[in-house]
Design a protein around this motif. Structure first.
Motif, PDB file in Angstrom:
ATOM      1  N   MET A   1      69.804  48.785  57.038  1.00  0.00           N
ATOM      2  CA  MET A   1      71.315  48.787  57.261  1.00  0.00           C
ATOM      3  C   MET A   1      71.834  47.946  56.051  1.00  0.00           C
ATOM      4  O   MET A   1      71.496  46.924  55.659  1.00  0.00           O
ATOM      5  N   ALA A   2      72.999  48.552  55.406  1.00  0.00           N
ATOM      6  CA  ALA A   2      73.365  48.138  54.454  1.00  0.00           C
ATOM      7  C   ALA A   2      74.352  46.692  54.616  1.00  0.00           C
ATOM      8  O   ALA A   2      75.030  46.915  55.813  1.00  0.00           O
ATOM      9  N   GLU A   3      74.398  45.916  53.891  1.00  0.00           N
ATOM     10  CA  GLU A   3      75.405  44.478  54.056  1.00  0.00           C
ATOM     11  C   GLU A   3      76.826  45.060  53.970  1.00  0.00           C
ATOM     12  O   GLU A   3      77.113  45.809  53.208  1.00  0.00           O
ATOM     13  N   ILE A   4      77.625  44.425  55.058  1.00  0.00           N
ATOM     14  CA  ILE A   4      78.843  44.663  54.891  1.00  0.00           C
ATOM     15  C   ILE A   4      79.538  43.271  54.352  1.00  0.00           C
ATOM     16  O   ILE A   4      79.438  42.241  54.862  1.00  0.00           O
ATOM     17  N   LYS A   5      80.420  43.693  53.128  1.00  0.00           N
ATOM     18  CA  LYS A   5      81.118  42.630  52.557  1.00  0.00           C
ATOM     19  C   LYS A   5      82.549  42.830  53.000  1.00  0.00           C
ATOM     20  O   LYS A   5      83.102  43.773  53.144  1.00  0.00           O
ATOM     21  N   TYR A   6      82.974  41.642  53.142  1.00  0.00           N
ATOM     22  CA  TYR A   6      84.331  41.351  53.441  1.00  0.00           C
ATOM     23  C   TYR A   6      85.028  40.067  53.106  1.00  0.00           C
ATOM     24  O   TYR A   6      84.597  39.263  52.570  1.00  0.00           O
ATOM     25  N   GLU A   7      86.647  40.153  52.526  1.00  0.00           N
ATOM     26  CA  GLU A   7      87.090  39.048  52.364  1.00  0.00           C
ATOM     27  C   GLU A   7      88.641  39.026  52.795  1.00  0.00           C
ATOM     28  O   GLU A   7      89.232  40.032  52.936  1.00  0.00           O
ATOM     29  N   ILE A   8      89.019  37.950  53.594  1.00  0.00           N
ATOM     30  CA  ILE A   8      90.110  37.726  54.325  1.00  0.00           C
ATOM     31  C   ILE A   8      91.198  37.428  53.352  1.00  0.00           C
ATOM     32  O   ILE A   8      91.040  36.561  52.739  1.00  0.00           O
ATOM     33  N   VAL A   9      92.076  38.523  52.854  1.00  0.00           N
ATOM     34  CA  VAL A   9      93.200  38.273  52.006  1.00  0.00           C
ATOM     35  C   VAL A   9      94.163  37.379  52.445  1.00  0.00           C
ATOM     36  O   VAL A   9      94.674  36.538  51.816  1.00  0.00           O
ATOM     37  N   GLU A  10      94.714  37.638  53.632  1.00  0.00           N
ATOM     38  CA  GLU A  10      95.582  36.858  54.132  1.00  0.00           C
ATOM     39  C   GLU A  10      95.344  36.702  55.832  1.00  0.00           C
ATOM     40  O   GLU A  10      95.042  37.693  56.470  1.00  0.00           O
ATOM     41  N   ASN A  11      95.498  35.393  56.359  1.00  0.00           N
ATOM     42  CA  ASN A  11      95.505  35.273  57.999  1.00  0.00           C
ATOM     43  C   ASN A  11      96.968  35.487  58.253  1.00  0.00           C
ATOM     44  O   ASN A  11      97.773  34.612  57.822  1.00  0.00           O
ATOM     45  N   VAL A  12      97.267  36.584  58.870  1.00  0.00           N
ATOM     46  CA  VAL A  12      98.881  36.730  59.507  1.00  0.00           C
ATOM     47  C   VAL A  12      98.939  35.967  60.536  1.00  0.00           C
ATOM     48  O   VAL A  12      99.757  35.362  60.916  1.00  0.00           O
ATOM     49  N   GLY A  13      97.840  35.827  61.533  1.00  0.00           N
ATOM     50  CA  GLY A  13      98.331  34.947  62.646  1.00  0.00           C
ATOM     51  C   GLY A  13      96.849  35.086  63.886  1.00  0.00           C
ATOM     52  O   GLY A  13      96.182  35.888  63.861  1.00  0.00           O
ATOM     53  N   VAL A  14      96.856  34.065  64.605  1.00  0.00           N
ATOM     54  CA  VAL A  14      96.218  33.920  65.701  1.00  0.00           C
ATOM     55  C   VAL A  14      96.858  34.333  67.140  1.00  0.00           C
ATOM     56  O   VAL A  14      97.718  33.776  67.218  1.00  0.00           O
ATOM     57  N   LEU A  15      96.126  35.137  67.853  1.00  0.00           N
ATOM     58  CA  LEU A  15      96.912  35.865  69.109  1.00  0.00           C
ATOM     59  C   LEU A  15      96.388  34.853  70.211  1.00  0.00           C
ATOM     60  O   LEU A  15      97.089  34.545  70.981  1.00  0.00           O
ATOM     61  N   SER A  16      95.066  34.501  70.217  1.00  0.00           N
ATOM     62  CA  SER A  16      94.467  33.693  71.367  1.00  0.00           C
ATOM     63  C   SER A  16      93.091  32.811  70.791  1.00  0.00           C
ATOM     64  O   SER A  16      92.717  33.206  69.917  1.00  0.00           O
ATOM     65  N   GLU A  17      92.864  31.968  71.701  1.00  0.00           N
ATOM     66  CA  GLU A  17      91.515  31.380  71.594  1.00  0.00           C
ATOM     67  C   GLU A  17      90.941  31.083  72.688  1.00  0.00           C
ATOM     68  O   GLU A  17      91.634  30.800  73.614  1.00  0.00           O
ATOM     69  N   THR A  18      89.410  31.212  72.705  1.00  0.00           N
ATOM     70  CA  THR A  18      88.814  30.912  73.993  1.00  0.00           C
ATOM     71  C   THR A  18      88.316  29.575  74.221  1.00  0.00           C
ATOM     72  O   THR A  18      88.432  28.915  73.098  1.00  0.00           O
ATOM     73  N   GLU A  19      87.776  29.231  75.202  1.00  0.00           N
ATOM     74  CA  GLU A  19      87.158  27.725  75.159  1.00  0.00           C
ATOM     75  C   GLU A  19      86.153  27.335  74.274  1.00  0.00           C
ATOM     76  O   GLU A  19      85.927  26.381  73.805  1.00  0.00           O
ATOM     77  N   LYS A  20      85.369  28.409  73.574  1.00  0.00           N
ATOM     78  CA  LYS A  20      84.267  28.123  72.634  1.00  0.00           C
ATOM     79  C   LYS A  20      85.085  28.165  71.267  1.00  0.00           C
ATOM     80  O   LYS A  20      84.120  27.962  70.442  1.00  0.00           O
TER      81      LYS A  20
END
Length: 76
Positions: A1-20
């Motif tokens: 399986m080919a490696e998936i490359k990604y770059e987070i260009v901008e963090n628009v926002g957080v909707l929620s967060e779990t206890e972990k």
């Protein structure tokens, strides 16, 4: 399986967060060095792991915003 490359260009926002510490985030991400798209998914702390998500073009995110703004949404 080919490696998936990604770059987070901008963090628009957080909707929620779990206890972990996992966060459901809306980000602008470039996948495999392609033009960035909006991306909604869960991320582990430090963005080391990710959950399944949905990727939307700028046009699709605009349409989604229109659809949401025209509705009475019950936050439950």
């Amino acid at each position: 399986m080919a490696e998936i490359k990604y770059e987070i260009v901008e963090n628009v926002g957080v909707l929620s967060e779990t206890e972990k510490g996992w966060q459901k985030e809306l980000n602008l991400i470039s996948w495999n060095e392609r033009p960035a798209k909006y991306d909604l998914r869960d991320w582990s702390p430090n963005h080391e792991k990710m959950g399944k998500g949905v990727t939307l073009t700028p046009e699709e995110i605009g349409k989604l915003a229109e659809l949401i703004s025209g509705e009475d949404i019950d936050a439950g």
